[in-house]
Design a protein around this motif. Sequence first.
Motif, PDB file in Angstrom:
ATOM      1  N   ASP A  97       0.832  -1.204   0.000  1.00  0.00           N
ATOM      2  CA  ASP A  97       0.000   0.000   0.000  1.00  0.00           C
ATOM      3  C   ASP A  97       0.865   1.251   0.000  1.00  0.00           C
ATOM      4  OD1 ASP A  97      -2.097   1.787   0.200  1.00  0.00           O
ATOM      5  OD2 ASP A  97      -2.584   1.302   2.289  1.00  0.00           O
ATOM      6  N   LEU A  98       1.897   1.254   0.840  1.00  0.00           N
ATOM      7  CA  LEU A  98       2.774   2.428   0.904  1.00  0.00           C
ATOM      8  C   LEU A  98       3.481   2.651  -0.432  1.00  0.00           C
ATOM      9  CD1 LEU A  98       4.169   4.717   2.417  1.00  0.00           C
ATOM     10  CD2 LEU A  98       5.812   3.055   3.312  1.00  0.00           C
ATOM     11  N   ALA A  99       3.978   1.596  -1.058  1.00  0.00           N
ATOM     12  CA  ALA A  99       4.646   1.738  -2.347  1.00  0.00           C
ATOM     13  C   ALA A  99       3.688   2.316  -3.381  1.00  0.00           C
ATOM     14  CB  ALA A  99       5.181   0.390  -2.814  1.00  0.00           C
ATOM     15  N   GLY A 100       2.443   1.833  -3.367  1.00  0.00           N
ATOM     16  CA  GLY A 100       1.468   2.344  -4.319  1.00  0.00           C
ATOM     17  C   GLY A 100       1.155   3.810  -4.096  1.00  0.00           C
ATOM     18  N   ARG A 101       0.973   4.188  -2.841  1.00  0.00           N
ATOM     19  CA  ARG A 101       0.672   5.602  -2.551  1.00  0.00           C
ATOM     20  C   ARG A 101       1.842   6.510  -2.897  1.00  0.00           C
ATOM     21  NH1 ARG A 101      -3.049   6.084   2.927  1.00  0.00           N
ATOM     22  NH2 ARG A 101      -3.908   3.955   2.891  1.00  0.00           N
ATOM     23  N   LEU A 102       3.063   5.997  -2.708  1.00  0.00           N
ATOM     24  CA  LEU A 102       4.226   6.806  -3.090  1.00  0.00           C
ATOM     25  C   LEU A 102       4.304   6.952  -4.612  1.00  0.00           C
ATOM     26  CD1 LEU A 102       6.950   5.441  -0.627  1.00  0.00           C
ATOM     27  CD2 LEU A 102       5.863   7.682  -0.575  1.00  0.00           C
ATOM     28  N   ARG A 103       3.961   5.907  -5.342  1.00  0.00           N
ATOM     29  CA  ARG A 103       3.985   5.972  -6.803  1.00  0.00           C
ATOM     30  C   ARG A 103       3.013   7.035  -7.328  1.00  0.00           C
ATOM     31  NH1 ARG A 103       8.409   4.047  -9.361  1.00  0.00           N
ATOM     32  NH2 ARG A 103       8.897   1.896  -8.767  1.00  0.00           N
ATOM     33  N   SER A 104       1.916   7.187  -6.631  1.00  0.00           N
ATOM     34  CA  SER A 104       0.908   8.155  -7.094  1.00  0.00           C
ATOM     35  C   SER A 104       0.939   9.470  -6.312  1.00  0.00           C
ATOM     36  CB  SER A 104      -0.485   7.526  -6.965  1.00  0.00           C
ATOM     37  OG  SER A 104      -0.765   7.186  -5.607  1.00  0.00           O
ATOM     38  N   TYR A 105       1.916   9.653  -5.481  1.00  0.00           N
ATOM     39  CA  TYR A 105       1.959  10.828  -4.598  1.00  0.00           C
ATOM     40  C   TYR A 105       2.198  12.098  -5.398  1.00  0.00           C
ATOM     41  CZ  TYR A 105       3.192  13.801  -0.617  1.00  0.00           C
ATOM     42  OH  TYR A 105       3.220  14.806   0.317  1.00  0.00           O
ATOM     43  N   ASP A 106       1.374  13.114  -5.157  1.00  0.00           N
ATOM     44  CA  ASP A 106       1.569  14.405  -5.825  1.00  0.00           C
ATOM     45  C   ASP A 106       1.514  15.564  -4.831  1.00  0.00           C
ATOM     46  OD1 ASP A 106      -1.090  14.397  -5.172  1.00  0.00           O
ATOM     47  OD2 ASP A 106      -1.845  14.808  -7.192  1.00  0.00           O
ATOM     48  N   GLY A 107       1.741  15.242  -3.558  1.00  0.00           N
ATOM     49  CA  GLY A 107       1.723  16.278  -2.529  1.00  0.00           C
ATOM     50  C   GLY A 107       3.076  16.957  -2.362  1.00  0.00           C
ATOM     51  N   GLU A 108       3.191  17.744  -1.292  1.00  0.00           N
ATOM     52  CA  GLU A 108       4.435  18.443  -0.996  1.00  0.00           C
ATOM     53  C   GLU A 108       5.512  17.431  -0.582  1.00  0.00           C
ATOM     54  OE1 GLU A 108       5.249  21.704  -1.147  1.00  0.00           O
ATOM     55  OE2 GLU A 108       3.300  22.153  -2.039  1.00  0.00           O
ATOM     56  N   ILE A 109       6.738  17.640  -1.110  1.00  0.00           N
ATOM     57  CA  ILE A 109       7.857  16.746  -0.752  1.00  0.00           C
ATOM     58  C   ILE A 109       8.525  17.309   0.499  1.00  0.00           C
ATOM     59  CG2 ILE A 109       9.936  15.576  -1.553  1.00  0.00           C
ATOM     60  CD1 ILE A 109       7.464  14.880  -3.137  1.00  0.00           C
ATOM     61  N   THR A 110       7.848  17.156   1.620  1.00  0.00           N
ATOM     62  CA  THR A 110       8.409  17.614   2.895  1.00  0.00           C
ATOM     63  C   THR A 110       8.437  16.442   3.866  1.00  0.00           C
ATOM     64  OG1 THR A 110       6.295  18.229   3.907  1.00  0.00           O
ATOM     65  CG2 THR A 110       7.381  19.898   2.512  1.00  0.00           C
ATOM     66  N   PRO A 111       9.386  16.417   4.775  1.00  0.00           N
ATOM     67  CA  PRO A 111       9.428  15.328   5.756  1.00  0.00           C
ATOM     68  C   PRO A 111       8.129  15.182   6.532  1.00  0.00           C
ATOM     69  CG  PRO A 111      11.489  16.550   5.790  1.00  0.00           C
ATOM     70  CD  PRO A 111      10.551  17.317   4.904  1.00  0.00           C
ATOM     71  N   ALA A 112       7.507  16.319   6.917  1.00  0.00           N
ATOM     72  CA  ALA A 112       6.286  16.257   7.723  1.00  0.00           C
ATOM     73  C   ALA A 112       5.136  15.637   6.934  1.00  0.00           C
ATOM     74  CB  ALA A 112       5.906  17.653   8.196  1.00  0.00           C
ATOM     75  N   ASP A 113       4.948  16.075   5.668  1.00  0.00           N
ATOM     76  CA  ASP A 113       3.845  15.542   4.867  1.00  0.00           C
ATOM     77  C   ASP A 113       4.043  14.059   4.563  1.00  0.00           C
ATOM     78  OD1 ASP A 113       2.444  17.938   4.757  1.00  0.00           O
ATOM     79  OD2 ASP A 113       3.506  18.629   2.981  1.00  0.00           O
ATOM     80  N   LEU A 114       5.273  13.691   4.285  1.00  0.00           N
ATOM     81  CA  LEU A 114       5.544  12.288   3.976  1.00  0.00           C
ATOM     82  C   LEU A 114       5.433  11.412   5.222  1.00  0.00           C
ATOM     83  CD1 LEU A 114       8.478  12.921   1.501  1.00  0.00           C
ATOM     84  CD2 LEU A 114       6.251  11.934   0.927  1.00  0.00           C
TER      85      LEU A 114
END
Length: 530
Positions: A453-470
């Motif tokens: 699930d995490l790999a899939g969400r990272l593949r489709s992630y389009d949010g801010e590339i910040t440590p807090a958001d991730l």
Amino acid sequence: MSDLQSLAENAKAWPFEQARALLKRLKVMEKRGKPKQGPVVFETGYGPSGLPHIGTFGEVVRTTMVKTAFEALTSGDYETKLICISDDMDGMRKVPPTVPNPEALEPYMQMPLTAVPDPFGTHDSYGAHMGARLCAFLDSFGFEYEFLSATDCYKDGTFDPMLLRALEKFDDIMKVMLPTLGAERQATYSPFLPISPTTGRVLYVPMKDTNAKDGTVTFEDEDGSDVTLSVTGGNVKLQWKPDFGMRWAALGVDFEMFGKDHQDNAPIYSKITRILGCEPPQQYVYELFLDEHGQKISKTKGNGIAVEDWLKYATPESLSLFQFQKPRAAKKLYFDVIPKAVDEYLTFLEKFPDEEPKRQIENPVWHIHGGKPPTETSPISFALLLNLVGAVLPEDRSQLWGYISRYAPDATPESQPLLDTLAGYAMAYYRDFIEPTKTYRGPTEQEYAALSDLAGRLRSYDGEITPADLQTLVFSVGKDNGFADNIRDWFTALYEVLFGQSQGPRFGGFIALYGVENTAKMIETALDRA
């Protein structure tokens, strides 16, 4: 009164506590009609039978911290100096196995270390060589100090007044020392150790006569003849306990710290100083370091970390921080503590500029840097760098900088030399301590589903590339996959499956540094292995 002086009067950090105790001692002496003449003297001692070690560093760096705190507290009212004295007149009791041609030194057993030839061939004596090594060691850290050779002090007259006083007070000193010895030792004990004029050895023999008027002692030499020598001019030295107290008196020492192994003898040192008509210094006893098994660290056992070992993997400042923290608590000193020490130093350094002054002088970096911490810190923790090294397996630092520059676009090796240095340390530490111990495991069924699930969400992630958001994303994946009641198990699984270790820095920070797509690929590769 300056603002700093006012703050120092109430600061809780242990160097300030010691500084205030020292100032109180000086004020009491002034009231007794014995005001301090000359600089306030801080002293450290060094046994030159072996190379400078982490205890040597700790004693000097901690004493320097107290000296800096005292200077802030007194705002220039007193001149100060740090003395580092080498006990190089001690007799050589055993030949160090690490020196070149150790058998060549066997004929010099029990001779003063400054009378033993230098096996390294660089100085006039073994003692001089070790003294030079000490100075080079201290200079490499930028310490300000005055080096003294005990041999020089015995020979050039520095100790003469107190040696003559000790001869006058011979019986009083014996009354202090004899009760501390066994019956057999009592029969032969003398606080004075003459140097044999025939063999050059330091002799542990009783005195047949002491003549305070002439300043001489008489003893039986190794050839059976009676010899009378002056106690001045380097003809004798004192046993180590009387020597400790005599040195305090002769050099006007006001502050000295030492390890817990000296604690039982400290009252003896002080009594000797008082017998010689002087006031003993303010003293501070620190705990000794332990190895990872809780055993006392010993140079003989070789179960500790040498300074040069620490500096292969971390900054000198991190070692200073480790020395600063809880000096009266026994602490384990082994390689696993290094990453934490580095990151704690970085955290304290980052906090310092925004703290109010009364918090700043409690901050360890104030003490580590003599009240003037640098402004440069690191945007990336050491723990995070270690995980980046584990993911990238770089051959040189430039490969790490490809990731670092994306995480911190304004950072370059030139603009962030501390970060660049830490990257090199991280590579060395990972290679020697983490990589050999890695133990990967496969995921459980629940963990497999969550990682997918995490790999899939990272593949489709389009949010801010910040440590807090991730980090929030990673939390959400864990909660959505049955880890809500114990989220720690989720993060433990991430590190054990992906990194072969049970813990690490915040995973969101790692994703931001390593890259979203790269992390997704790492997870997929790990799942393919399962």
